[in-house]
Design a protein around this motif. Structure first.
Motif, mmCIF file in Angstrom:
data_model
loop_
_atom_site.group_PDB
_atom_site.id
_atom_site.type_symbol
_atom_site.label_atom_id
_atom_site.label_comp_id
_atom_site.label_asym_id
_atom_site.label_seq_id
_atom_site.Cartn_x
_atom_site.Cartn_y
_atom_site.Cartn_z
ATOM 1 N N LYS A 16 0.849 -1.176 0.000
ATOM 2 C CA LYS A 16 0.000 0.000 0.000
ATOM 3 C C LYS A 16 0.897 1.241 0.000
ATOM 4 N N ASP B 33 -4.059 3.803 2.600
ATOM 5 C CA ASP B 33 -4.504 2.418 2.445
ATOM 6 C C ASP B 33 -4.808 2.019 0.998
ATOM 7 N N CYS B 34 -4.453 2.868 0.059
ATOM 8 C CA CYS B 34 -4.648 2.536 -1.360
ATOM 9 C C CYS B 34 -3.566 1.549 -1.794
ATOM 10 N N SER B 35 -3.973 0.551 -2.537
ATOM 11 C CA SER B 35 -3.043 -0.463 -3.033
ATOM 12 C C SER B 35 -2.257 0.067 -4.221
ATOM 13 N N LYS C 244 -13.567 9.299 -3.042
ATOM 14 C CA LYS C 244 -13.029 8.615 -1.864
ATOM 15 C C LYS C 244 -11.693 7.985 -2.247
ATOM 16 N N GLU D 34 -10.856 5.033 -2.109
ATOM 17 C CA GLU D 34 -11.132 3.767 -2.795
ATOM 18 C C GLU D 34 -11.419 3.956 -4.284
ATOM 19 N N ASP D 35 -11.655 5.200 -4.694
ATOM 20 C CA ASP D 35 -11.933 5.489 -6.097
ATOM 21 C C ASP D 35 -10.653 5.602 -6.934
ATOM 22 N N ARG E 23 -6.782 3.962 -8.146
ATOM 23 C CA ARG E 23 -5.883 2.825 -8.287
ATOM 24 C C ARG E 23 -4.539 3.401 -8.733
ATOM 25 N N PHE F 80 -12.446 -1.847 -10.974
ATOM 26 C CA PHE F 80 -12.435 -1.488 -9.560
ATOM 27 C C PHE F 80 -13.165 -2.466 -8.646
ATOM 28 N N ASP F 81 -14.019 -3.309 -9.179
ATOM 29 C CA ASP F 81 -14.760 -4.248 -8.335
ATOM 30 C C ASP F 81 -14.090 -5.614 -8.387
#
Length: 154
Positions: A14, A31-33, A86, A88-89, A91, A124-125
């Motif tokens: 991360k 926490d973004c990968s 967010k 999470e949006d 990559r 993303f999913d």
């Protein structure tokens, strides 16, 4: 020439593990990968905007998906702080892939690459590790058969 990122190779780290210099960015995206984007040096990111209207300063790849580079990280962080997007949006990719002007076209003609439609949901999913096989399955036919071929034969 054309450029892109490898979308199915997670780095298994991360952003917080990379000890970035900018603590504000590190905290926002901690926490973004990370993903391995390719062999060339510069890093990039993709951001899923969903129904958000066009976002100035970023180039749209497909509807609802934009890309950015290191020089646009502050703007990306601003979108998160304003609540527009967010963490999470996003990559993030370490490196990218690039080709000379007609090189990619020739590689596609030679069947080194398979061209497929894409969606933000596909990117993303779910897990990016099985993305290659999943995409080929969705393409059906000869591609579906190819998705079950052992990697060492490729």
């Amino acid at each position: 020439g054309p450029f892109g990122v490898v979308i199915n190779r997670p780095h298994h780290k991360k952003i917080k593990h990379m000890k970035p210099n900018n603590l504000d960015l590190a905290n926002t995206f901690a926490d973004c990968s990370l993903h391995v984007g390719g062999p060339l040096e510069a890093s990039m990111f993709l951001m899923k905007t969903g129904e958000t209207p066009k976002i100035p300063g970023f180039e749209e790849v497909i509807p609802g998906l934009y890309f950015g580079a290191r020089n646009s990280l502050d703007e990306a962080m601003g979108l998160v702080k304003k609540g527009v997007l967010k963490p999470e949006d996003f990559r993030f990719f370490v490196g990218y892939s690039g080709w000379q002007f007609d090189q990619l076209r020739e590689e596609i003609k030679s069947k080194y690459w398979h061209v497929a439609a894409c969606s933000t949901n596909l990117l993303f999913d779910g897990s990016s590790e099985g993305l290659w096989e999943e995409t080929l399955q969705l393409m059906g036919g000869q591609y579906s058969v190819l998705s079950r071929k052992p990697t060492k034969d490729m």
